[in-house]
Design a protein around this motif. Structure first.
Motif, short mmCIF file in Angstrom:
data_model
loop_
_atom_site.label_atom_id
_atom_site.label_comp_id
_atom_site.label_asym_id
_atom_site.label_seq_id
_atom_site.Cartn_x
_atom_site.Cartn_y
_atom_site.Cartn_z
N TYR A 118 21.97 -9.85 -16.89
CA TYR A 118 21.00 -8.86 -16.41
C TYR A 118 19.56 -9.35 -16.51
CZ TYR A 118 18.41 -4.41 -16.59
OH TYR A 118 17.51 -3.41 -16.39
N THR A 200 11.95 -7.59 2.59
CA THR A 200 11.87 -7.31 1.16
C THR A 200 13.03 -8.01 0.46
OG1 THR A 200 13.22 -5.31 1.19
CG2 THR A 200 10.87 -5.03 1.58
N ARG A 202 14.93 -8.66 -3.58
CA ARG A 202 14.98 -8.49 -5.04
C ARG A 202 16.33 -9.02 -5.52
NH1 ARG A 202 18.28 -4.13 -6.54
NH2 ARG A 202 18.86 -2.91 -4.73
N GLN A 204 19.59 -8.69 -7.84
CA GLN A 204 20.37 -7.57 -8.40
C GLN A 204 21.50 -8.14 -9.25
OE1 GLN A 204 20.57 -3.86 -7.64
NE2 GLN A 204 22.10 -4.00 -9.28
N VAL A 216 19.13 -9.15 -2.76
CA VAL A 216 19.24 -8.04 -1.81
C VAL A 216 18.11 -8.19 -0.80
CG1 VAL A 216 19.32 -5.53 -1.54
CG2 VAL A 216 20.15 -6.57 -3.65
N ARG A 250 -8.54 12.36 6.10
CA ARG A 250 -8.26 12.07 4.68
C ARG A 250 -8.48 10.58 4.41
NH1 ARG A 250 -7.24 16.99 2.00
NH2 ARG A 250 -5.97 18.26 3.37
N ARG A 259 -6.93 3.96 -10.36
CA ARG A 259 -7.19 5.33 -9.94
C ARG A 259 -7.59 5.40 -8.46
NH1 ARG A 259 -8.62 10.67 -11.56
NH2 ARG A 259 -7.38 11.52 -9.89
N TRP A 261 -8.29 8.35 -5.49
CA TRP A 261 -8.38 9.77 -5.14
C TRP A 261 -8.01 9.91 -3.67
CZ3 TRP A 261 -11.12 13.36 -8.49
CH2 TRP A 261 -11.71 12.77 -9.62
N ILE A 262 -7.38 11.03 -3.35
CA ILE A 262 -7.19 11.33 -1.93
C ILE A 262 -8.23 12.39 -1.59
CG2 ILE A 262 -5.62 12.27 -0.19
CD1 ILE A 262 -3.34 11.14 -2.03
N GLU A 278 -10.25 16.38 -4.95
CA GLU A 278 -9.70 17.16 -6.06
C GLU A 278 -10.73 18.08 -6.70
OE1 GLU A 278 -7.21 15.07 -8.74
OE2 GLU A 278 -6.32 13.82 -7.20
N GLU A 279 -11.19 19.00 -5.92
CA GLU A 279 -12.08 20.07 -6.39
C GLU A 279 -13.50 19.63 -6.68
OE1 GLU A 279 -9.75 21.25 -9.59
OE2 GLU A 279 -8.28 22.25 -8.33
N TYR A 300 -1.90 11.34 6.87
CA TYR A 300 -2.23 12.76 7.01
C TYR A 300 -2.52 13.11 8.47
CZ TYR A 300 -2.24 13.01 2.01
OH TYR A 300 -1.82 12.98 0.72
N SER A 301 -2.16 14.33 8.84
CA SER A 301 -2.20 14.71 10.26
C SER A 301 -3.60 14.58 10.86
CB SER A 301 -1.68 16.12 10.44
OG SER A 301 -2.56 17.03 9.86
N ASN A 322 12.33 0.00 14.55
CA ASN A 322 13.24 0.29 13.43
C ASN A 322 14.40 1.19 13.83
OD1 ASN A 322 11.83 -1.27 11.50
ND2 ASN A 322 10.27 0.33 11.40
N ILE B 134 2.75 18.32 5.77
CA ILE B 134 1.35 18.77 5.64
C ILE B 134 1.29 19.95 4.67
CG2 ILE B 134 -0.69 19.58 6.87
CD1 ILE B 134 0.58 18.30 9.39
N HIS B 217 -3.41 16.28 -5.17
CA HIS B 217 -3.93 16.09 -6.53
C HIS B 217 -2.83 15.42 -7.34
CE1 HIS B 217 -7.11 18.86 -5.36
NE2 HIS B 217 -6.16 19.66 -4.93
#
Lengths: 364, 464
Positions: A118, A200, A202, A204, A216, A250, A259, A261-262, A278-279, A300-301, A322, B134, B217
């Motif tokens: 392993y 990709t 890896r 196994q 794989v 976005r 870190r 942020w979105i 985030e506020e 994001y749309s 695909n 969404i 968030h």
């Protein structure tokens, strides 16, 4: 042939055991393994958090290549790696784990461990990130261990024209139909996107009658994006598009290594923009954008709507590539084995060469 | 790697009130299993409802009328496909339609409340199609508005009503979802997903346990449990908000959630031996979250009250399997190499790969083979299921094999009230709705709604 075909390729070691060292100590062993992998050139490590069969928990380290590394040399290399790690953390203003010191670890005597166990599969996985040429590595998605991105020109130059593998992918037709999504044609699609073939891989560990290691492999076509907000803003200004079209888009705002942020673009003018993250609202000068990492997030749309309308109408077209049946997928994957063999060669760790088979594993 | 077993959909028949069938469509002939929740006696169920109220935007009157007529009288061109809500599910509920002027959750809810008591009127809301990924969409906002008032709802998109081919086959699924959200049990599995040696003294509960992060968030998230019995009958759900950046806190809160759920399971069981099988989903969780879940299972003290606890981690994989001589062909005659749904491969002891999208044959054994697939194009879905023995509890020796445990995963993939033409979902129902549960729970909390006080929706599958 019949039976089930899988995306597993057998890996055959040329010796029954590999030479490795086990490290223990009152330090964060997971971090230690990461430091060894990142800051040494010819060592590879794997952290085993609990005992596994005959293997005891600890960090397993081995040399990359076909040579013996004595314990003293290994200690010196680890000491050097820890020094580099520490210096980089301090330079980035990040905290340093003071216990992570070479004096706090014990390197046990060299071990001979089964080359199909392993921990060897994990060592090979960590070796992958060192052996795949940096220019071919692509950003990994969740769950991916190693990913290579191959553009159409590279595939043509290195594999198809040299007849290393068959030229039988729809990717060729796709790039003929949408050249600006595949090559640098100078138009807006090629400025922001490039569709590539991603493979990709890896290792196994598997156990049936005996322990074995498989590679794989998986391939898909993906879109690499360069949606740095500064470049996007420059583009829309150059093309006399209203900056307000960016409202609601976005973005990913990366404030540190760990870190991101979105955020939503809440306001924008020629001098500054306000991000709603985030506020809390963050005000950034347009001229400061060169010094921060902010990129449009295309999942994001509102972002997608903006991209489709103003940057590249066909930015989602690669998804068609695909949509294929397993029969076609596996026929392409047979070729991919050779591509991967050429790129990673014969991995050698702990004085053992690992040969990658030429066939996909079949199961009955 | 070796082929371990092939679970067949035909071995997991559905049980209805008047018989069994491999095909969920037979609910029309065999009647729903129960009109009220089997595990929550205080909830009245379907019979308390007097009206299904279709709520639509005033410009979409034509679409609403079509939906109303078809729900009431059955599909005009073929009543065998859908005979009408009451005719299909043997209920006696009025169906009416009423319009609102603008797409806004507050207005839709206001119009709804003007037409009777929430106890008696079920809202069926016609909305524009939006991407389910969404978070801020009208879909989630409207669902949350009703749930905040302890009211489950059903949404139908305008696009679906316009798409004749999809619409006609969706009417029964929509009705079944409404029936389940009213508190009924449309159907369950005819067999126990595990064959206990002494069924009279053993009760088996199957728990879905998951964590989902807030889409905007990332530090906020939700831990949730869903509970089913060994036939796949719905019991209850619960959830808790988590701080995703604090592993210990996360672990502690998941442990609290488990404690609460365990106490509820045990309080309603009269059996001598209680077995708990946990399906936990690793879809959105990394090493930190996984460790938190494992610690929570270890630390939940009342776990020891079970005779046995088994833990299966279910995750997506990069494994692909094709059946070279497989019988499935695409419409153009191409041999697809899709493997059979239910084919299970052993990678190593305790680790398996199960095919959940591929081909199937529901007519097997009837002499007229009809090979179909639950995937149109693309690669089959393979789920990796790992048995985590290190957190198992065995206070009593049961002879539950890996095959039995894997059959809980496949059996729960059979239970699908949303797209009943698909006999096997790509994920078991225990973990399938993690996003819906998490996002709506997060939205309710943002609106200062105490989710644990929503007594009605906790006992129905509101997230379908």
């Amino acid at each position: 042939m019949g039976g089930y075909v899988t995306n597993f390729v057998k890996v055959l070691p040329d010796k029954g055991t590999i030479e490795a060292y086990r490290i223990i100590g009152e330090v964060n062993l997971g971090v230690l393994a990461g430091v060894i992998n990142r800051y040494t050139e010819d060592l590879v490590a794997s952290f085993l958090s609990t005992d596994y069969g005959e293997l005891k928990a600890g960090v397993y380290v081995t040399s990359i290549g076909d040579y013996h590394l004595c314990k003293e040399d290994m200690r010196a290399k680890i000491k050097d790696a820890l020094k580099k790690y520490r210096e980089e953390r301090i330079a980035q203003g990040l905290s340093v784990d003071e216990s992570l010191n070479v004096n706090n670890i014990t390197i046990e005597a060299a071990l001979s461990i089964s080359s199909t166990t392993y921990v060897v599969a994990n060592l090979l996985n960590n070796f992958l990130s060192k052996v795949v040429p940096r220019e071919l590595q692509c950003p990994r998605r969740p769950g991916e261990r190693a990913a290579i991105c191959l553009d159409i020109d590279f595939l043509e130059r290195e594999f198809w024209s040299k007849k290393v593998v068959d030229k039988d992918e729809r990717f060729i037709d796709f790039c003929n139909d949408y050249p600006s999504l595949c090559r640098d044609t100078g138009d807006s699609c090629s400025k922001f996107f490039k569709v590539v073939k991603c493979i990709t891989m890896r290792f196994q560990h598997m156990v049936s009658d005996q322990e074995e290691i498989y590679l794989v492999l998986h391939h898909y076509y993906r879109r690499l994006s360069n949606l740095d907000l500064k470049i996007v803003i420059d583009y829309i200004r150059d093309n006399h598009i209203d900056l307000n079209t960016l409202l609601g888009v976005r973005v990913n705002y990366r404030t540190s290594k760990d870190r991101t942020w979105i955020c939503k673009i809440a306001s924008i003018n020629n001098n500054e923009l306000i991000l709603e993250c985030e506020e809390k609202n963050i005000r950034i000068g347009i001229s400061e954008l060169d010094n921060v990492s902010i990129a449009v997030n295309p999942t994001y749309s509102q972002s997608r709507k903006f991209i489709g309308e103003y940057l590249c109408k066909e930015f989602d077209k690669h998804k068609d590539l695909n949509r294929l049946y397993p029969s076609r997928y596996f026929s392409i994957l047979e070729n991919d084995i050779e591509i991967v063999r050429r790129i990673i060669g014969k991995p050698c760790i702990g004085k053992v060469y690992f040969f990658i088979d030429r066939r996909l594993r079949r199961v009955w | 790697m070796r082929l371990y077993t092939i679970f067949k959909p035909t071995d997991f028949k559905f049980r209805f009130a008047n018989g069994t069938s491999v095909n969920a469509y037979n609910i029309i002939n065999l009647e729903p299993l129960s009109r009220s929740p089997i595990y929550e006696g205080t909830i009245e169920g379907v019979d308390k409802y007097e009206l299904i109220l279709i709520l639509y935007q005033q410009d979409k009157a034509r679409l609403a009328r079509k939906l109303l007529e078809d729900m009431r009288d059955g599909l005009r061109e073929n009543k065998k496909i859908f005979p009408g809500f009451n005719q299909a599910l043997k209920t006696n509920i009025e169906i009416e339609a009423v319009s609102f002027s603008n797409y806004g959750p507050d207005e839709i809810y206001d119009v709804y409340t003007q037409h009777g008591s929430p106890d008696k009127v079920f809202p069926l809301i016609v909305l524009p199609k939006v991407n389910r990924s969404i978070y801020d969409s009208i879909y989630y906002r409207t669902k949350a508005m009703f749930l905040a008032n302890d009211i489950p709802s059903q949404v139908v998109t305008e696009d679906l009503i316009k798409d004749e081919a999809r619409y006609r086959w969706s009417l029964l699924s929509i009705s079944i979802q409404i029936f389940a959200k009213m508190g009924g049990v449309p159907y369950a599995l005819d067999r126990s997903v595990i064959r206990a040696e002494d069924p009279s003294s053993t009760s088996i509960a199957i728990m879905g346990l998951g964590i989902s992060a807030h889409p905007l968030h990332r530090r906020r998230g939700v831990g949730f449990v869903t509970l089913f019995d060994h036939n796949g009958v719905w019991n209850f759900m619960d959830s808790k908000v988590l701080s995703m950046d604090k592993q210990e806190d996360m672990s502690e809160r998941i442990a609290e959630l488990l404690e609460k759920s365990i106490s509820k399971i045990l309080s309603t069981s009269s059996k001598k031996y209680n077995i708990l099988i946990i399906h936990y989903s690793g879809k959105e969780i990394g090493r930190k979250e996984e460790e938190a879940v494992r610690n929570a299972i270890r630390n939940a003290k009342s776990m020891n009250k079970f005779a046995a606890v088994y833990v299966l981690k279910i995750r997506d994989s990069d494994i692909t399997i094709g059946q070279q001589d497989g019988p499935h062909k695409a419409k153009d005659g191409t041999i697809t190499w899709y493997p059979p749904v239910g084919a299970t491969f052993q990678l190593k002891p305790d680790v398996y790969a199960i095919v959940t999208t591929g081909y199937f044959d529901l007519s097997e054994g009837t002499g007229r083979s009809r090979i179909k697939a639950n995937i149109y194009v693309g690669l089959p879905t393979i789920k990796v299921v790992a048995r985590h023995r290190e957190v198992e509890i065995l206070n009593h020796e049961f002879n539950i094999s890996d095959k039995d445990l894997l059959s809980t995963v496949f059996g729960m993939c059979r239970l699908n009230y949303v797209a009943i033409s698909n006999p096997v979902s790509k994920e078991p129902v225990t973990i399938r709705y993690s996003r819906e549960i998490a996002w709506i729970t997060l939205r309710l909390i943002e609106n200062r709604v105490n989710v644990s006080k929503l007594s009605r929706v906790r006992y129905v599958m509101w997230f379908l």
